[in-house]
Design an enzyme around this catalytic site. Structure first.
Site, PDB file in Angstrom:
ATOM      1  N   LYS A  78      34.887  21.901 122.606  1.00  0.00           N
ATOM      2  CA  LYS A  78      35.630  20.670 122.944  1.00  0.00           C
ATOM      3  C   LYS A  78      36.561  20.919 124.126  1.00  0.00           C
ATOM      4  O   LYS A  78      36.619  20.135 125.064  1.00  0.00           O
ATOM      5  CB  LYS A  78      36.487  20.191 121.749  1.00  0.00           C
ATOM      6  CG  LYS A  78      35.713  19.808 120.518  1.00  0.00           C
ATOM      7  CD  LYS A  78      36.624  19.246 119.431  1.00  0.00           C
ATOM      8  CE  LYS A  78      37.591  20.244 118.836  1.00  0.00           C
ATOM      9  NZ  LYS A  78      36.998  21.304 118.011  1.00  0.00           N
ATOM     10  N   ARG A 155      41.902  13.967 113.596  1.00  0.00           N
ATOM     11  CA  ARG A 155      41.162  14.902 112.755  1.00  0.00           C
ATOM     12  C   ARG A 155      41.135  14.446 111.298  1.00  0.00           C
ATOM     13  O   ARG A 155      40.524  15.096 110.471  1.00  0.00           O
ATOM     14  CB  ARG A 155      41.889  16.233 112.786  1.00  0.00           C
ATOM     15  CG  ARG A 155      41.087  17.353 113.433  1.00  0.00           C
ATOM     16  CD  ARG A 155      42.049  18.520 113.487  1.00  0.00           C
ATOM     17  NE  ARG A 155      41.447  19.762 113.670  1.00  0.00           N
ATOM     18  CZ  ARG A 155      41.494  20.451 114.814  1.00  0.00           C
ATOM     19  NH1 ARG A 155      42.017  19.924 115.887  1.00  0.00           N
ATOM     20  NH2 ARG A 155      40.991  21.648 114.880  1.00  0.00           N
ATOM     21  N   ARG A 189      35.615  34.621 121.083  1.00  0.00           N
ATOM     22  CA  ARG A 189      36.613  34.016 121.973  1.00  0.00           C
ATOM     23  C   ARG A 189      37.699  35.023 122.334  1.00  0.00           C
ATOM     24  O   ARG A 189      38.222  35.730 121.479  1.00  0.00           O
ATOM     25  CB  ARG A 189      37.229  32.817 121.255  1.00  0.00           C
ATOM     26  CG  ARG A 189      38.212  32.043 122.065  1.00  0.00           C
ATOM     27  CD  ARG A 189      38.306  30.600 121.692  1.00  0.00           C
ATOM     28  NE  ARG A 189      38.434  30.330 120.266  1.00  0.00           N
ATOM     29  CZ  ARG A 189      38.286  29.114 119.742  1.00  0.00           C
ATOM     30  NH1 ARG A 189      37.988  28.095 120.521  1.00  0.00           N
ATOM     31  NH2 ARG A 189      38.418  28.917 118.449  1.00  0.00           N
ATOM     32  N   ARG A 233      42.716  34.725 118.985  1.00  0.00           N
ATOM     33  CA  ARG A 233      43.551  33.828 118.188  1.00  0.00           C
ATOM     34  C   ARG A 233      43.599  34.351 116.759  1.00  0.00           C
ATOM     35  O   ARG A 233      42.564  34.756 116.220  1.00  0.00           O
ATOM     36  CB  ARG A 233      42.933  32.420 118.192  1.00  0.00           C
ATOM     37  CG  ARG A 233      43.416  31.555 119.331  1.00  0.00           C
ATOM     38  CD  ARG A 233      42.633  30.268 119.460  1.00  0.00           C
ATOM     39  NE  ARG A 233      42.478  29.493 118.224  1.00  0.00           N
ATOM     40  CZ  ARG A 233      41.953  28.277 118.185  1.00  0.00           C
ATOM     41  NH1 ARG A 233      41.559  27.688 119.307  1.00  0.00           N
ATOM     42  NH2 ARG A 233      41.811  27.638 117.050  1.00  0.00           N
ATOM     43  N   ARG A 244      37.979  26.886 108.425  1.00  0.00           N
ATOM     44  CA  ARG A 244      38.179  25.770 109.376  1.00  0.00           C
ATOM     45  C   ARG A 244      36.953  24.861 109.407  1.00  0.00           C
ATOM     46  O   ARG A 244      37.062  23.638 109.509  1.00  0.00           O
ATOM     47  CB  ARG A 244      38.490  26.322 110.772  1.00  0.00           C
ATOM     48  CG  ARG A 244      39.959  26.738 110.908  1.00  0.00           C
ATOM     49  CD  ARG A 244      40.189  27.748 112.005  1.00  0.00           C
ATOM     50  NE  ARG A 244      39.794  27.320 113.313  1.00  0.00           N
ATOM     51  CZ  ARG A 244      39.427  28.152 114.302  1.00  0.00           C
ATOM     52  NH1 ARG A 244      39.429  29.455 114.111  1.00  0.00           N
ATOM     53  NH2 ARG A 244      39.087  27.687 115.472  1.00  0.00           N
TER      54      ARG A 244
HETATM   55  P1  ADP Z   1      39.759  24.359 116.337  1.00  0.00           P
HETATM   56  O1  ADP Z   1      39.362  25.483 117.248  1.00  0.00           O
HETATM   57  O2  ADP Z   1      39.577  24.690 114.869  1.00  0.00           O
HETATM   58  O3  ADP Z   1      39.153  23.041 116.735  1.00  0.00           O
HETATM   59  P2  ADP Z   1      42.426  23.713 117.411  1.00  0.00           P
HETATM   60  O4  ADP Z   1      42.690  24.707 118.481  1.00  0.00           O
HETATM   61  O5  ADP Z   1      42.078  22.326 117.838  1.00  0.00           O
HETATM   62  O6  ADP Z   1      41.353  24.310 116.397  1.00  0.00           O
HETATM   63  O7  ADP Z   1      43.692  23.609 116.448  1.00  0.00           O
HETATM   64  C1  ADP Z   1      44.302  24.761 115.908  1.00  0.00           C
HETATM   65  C2  ADP Z   1      45.062  24.385 114.658  1.00  0.00           C
HETATM   66  O8  ADP Z   1      46.094  23.453 114.967  1.00  0.00           O
HETATM   67  C3  ADP Z   1      44.252  23.708 113.554  1.00  0.00           C
HETATM   68  O9  ADP Z   1      43.555  24.618 112.723  1.00  0.00           O
HETATM   69  C4  ADP Z   1      45.348  22.972 112.798  1.00  0.00           C
HETATM   70  O10 ADP Z   1      46.103  23.858 111.983  1.00  0.00           O
HETATM   71  C5  ADP Z   1      46.259  22.504 113.924  1.00  0.00           C
HETATM   72  N1  ADP Z   1      45.858  21.164 114.412  1.00  0.00           N
HETATM   73  C6  ADP Z   1      45.408  20.856 115.658  1.00  0.00           C
HETATM   74  N2  ADP Z   1      45.156  19.556 115.761  1.00  0.00           N
HETATM   75  C7  ADP Z   1      45.447  19.014 114.553  1.00  0.00           C
HETATM   76  C8  ADP Z   1      45.376  17.691 114.028  1.00  0.00           C
HETATM   77  N3  ADP Z   1      44.968  16.653 114.771  1.00  0.00           N
HETATM   78  N4  ADP Z   1      45.767  17.505 112.740  1.00  0.00           N
HETATM   79  C9  ADP Z   1      46.219  18.520 111.983  1.00  0.00           C
HETATM   80  N5  ADP Z   1      46.284  19.792 112.404  1.00  0.00           N
HETATM   81  C10 ADP Z   1      45.896  20.045 113.695  1.00  0.00           C
END
Ligand code: ADP
Length: 298
Positions: A78, A155, A189, A233, A244
């Site tokens: 994304k 989300r 990553r 990360r 996740r």
């Molecule tokens: P991923 O690689 O799993 O898509 P992100 O980098 O987008 O993860 O987000 C990292 C973390 O930040 C998530 O696992 C969550 O804890 C938090 N987070 C990010 N966006 C949201 C959201 N819209 N609602 C709730 N938690 C979020």
């Protein structure tokens, strides 16, 4: 109570991505003003009441820039494709995961509790994420930003409902990739602690099987200057990545249906790495990347 009051001027151009090209985006300018107020206490994890997330909107007609959303499982890419489109279309790429990591890095009073949630692969509360996003939108508006490509938001159904209540999302791009590739990509990553560059050391080579096509994704290796500064990360361990993915299926799959029911969802199966996927995505969006062509031709 987090309250975001926004005045938005919706688009003359509507949901159809086909109607938007880089040359026309310059005329898709919007004027938005946001008012944001919030309480000093924030619940990080438990669900909040509807009042806590109330958003108020008044609209008048005018042009505005694209308002797109990227959905997709962890590791799907994304961030990569949202960043490329943001550059192409001249709109900000807003990744709520980055906002959360920024908050963590600031070592504020909530950092410890926040890192516990994030490092276990759980979602933070709707209230908290809306507060972060509101702050980011407000800062962008102060700089004259218009439009956005959201990555990682919404989300949950609650977040989608709040967003839908406050503005018109033109298009939702749902990126899709096989689960084995998603896990390999998360585990591969790497981020340069100095320049912030994103790399991936995984070489994904899935053979075709049971009627499913094979897939090859070359690693995206860092330059030698970054090699000694690579970090991972904390939530990119196998156990947390699997959690996740589970959370995505539970909480975010319904968001895909939410937008599908509103005719806004563009399903996009990634055929491989960036060289195959980027031109295909542009074709699906009826966009043309002149810069990319120049680079390829050079
Ligand atoms: P991923 O690689 O799993 O898509 P992100 O980098 O987008 O993860 O987000 C990292 C973390 O930040 C998530 O696992 C969550 O804890 C938090 N987070 C990010 N966006 C949201 C959201 N819209 N609602 C709730 N938690 C979020």
């Amino acid at each position: 109570m987090a309250v975001l009051s926004r005045l938005l001027f919706p688009a003359r151009a509507t949901a159809a991505a086909a109607s938007i090209s880089p040359s026309s985006t310059s005329i898709l300018n919007s004027i938005r003003t946001a008012f944001f107020s919030s309480s000093s206490t924030t619940n990080l994890q438990s669900p909040s009441s509807p009042e806590e997330n109330s958003l108020h909107l008044r609209r008048t007609g005018a042009e505005r820039n694209v308002q797109w959303v990227f959905l997709g499982c962890p590791g799907v890419g994304k961030g990569t494709y949202a960043a490329r489109l943001s550059k192409l279309l001249g709109v900000p790429h807003i990744a709520t995961g980055d906002l959360v990591r920024h908050e963590l890095a600031s070592r504020g009073p909530l950092s410890e509790k926040l890192s516990e949630i994030v490092n276990k692969g759980k979602l933070v509360s709707d209230e908290f994420i809306i507060k972060l996003l509101s702050k980011r939108l407000e800062a962008g508006e102060a700089k004259g930003e218009s439009g956005f490509i959201l990555d990682g938001f919404p989300r949950t159904i609650k977040q989608a409902e709040i967003l839908e209540g406050v503005t018109d999302i033109d298009l939702v791009i749902n990126l899709k990739l096989r689960e084995e590739a998603l896990i390999a990509k998360c585990l591969g990553r790497r981020i340069c602690s100095q320049c912030g560059g994103n790399y991936n050391i995984a070489c994904i080579d899935i053979k075709s099987e049971n009627g499913l096509p094979g897939m090859y994704m070359a690693p995206l290796l860092p330059p030698s200057s970054c090699e000694s500064k690579l970090t991972t990360r904390p939530d990119d361990t196998e156990e947390v990545v699997k959690h996740r993915l589970h959370v995505y299926n539970e909480m975010s799959r319904p968001v895909e249906i939410f937008y599908q029911n509103r005719g806004k969802l563009l399903e996009f199966d990634l055929p491989g790495g960036i060289p195959e996927s980027w031109p295909k995505l542009l074709r699906a969006l009826h966009l043309d990347d002149h810069e990319d062509k120049k680079t390829v031709a050079a």
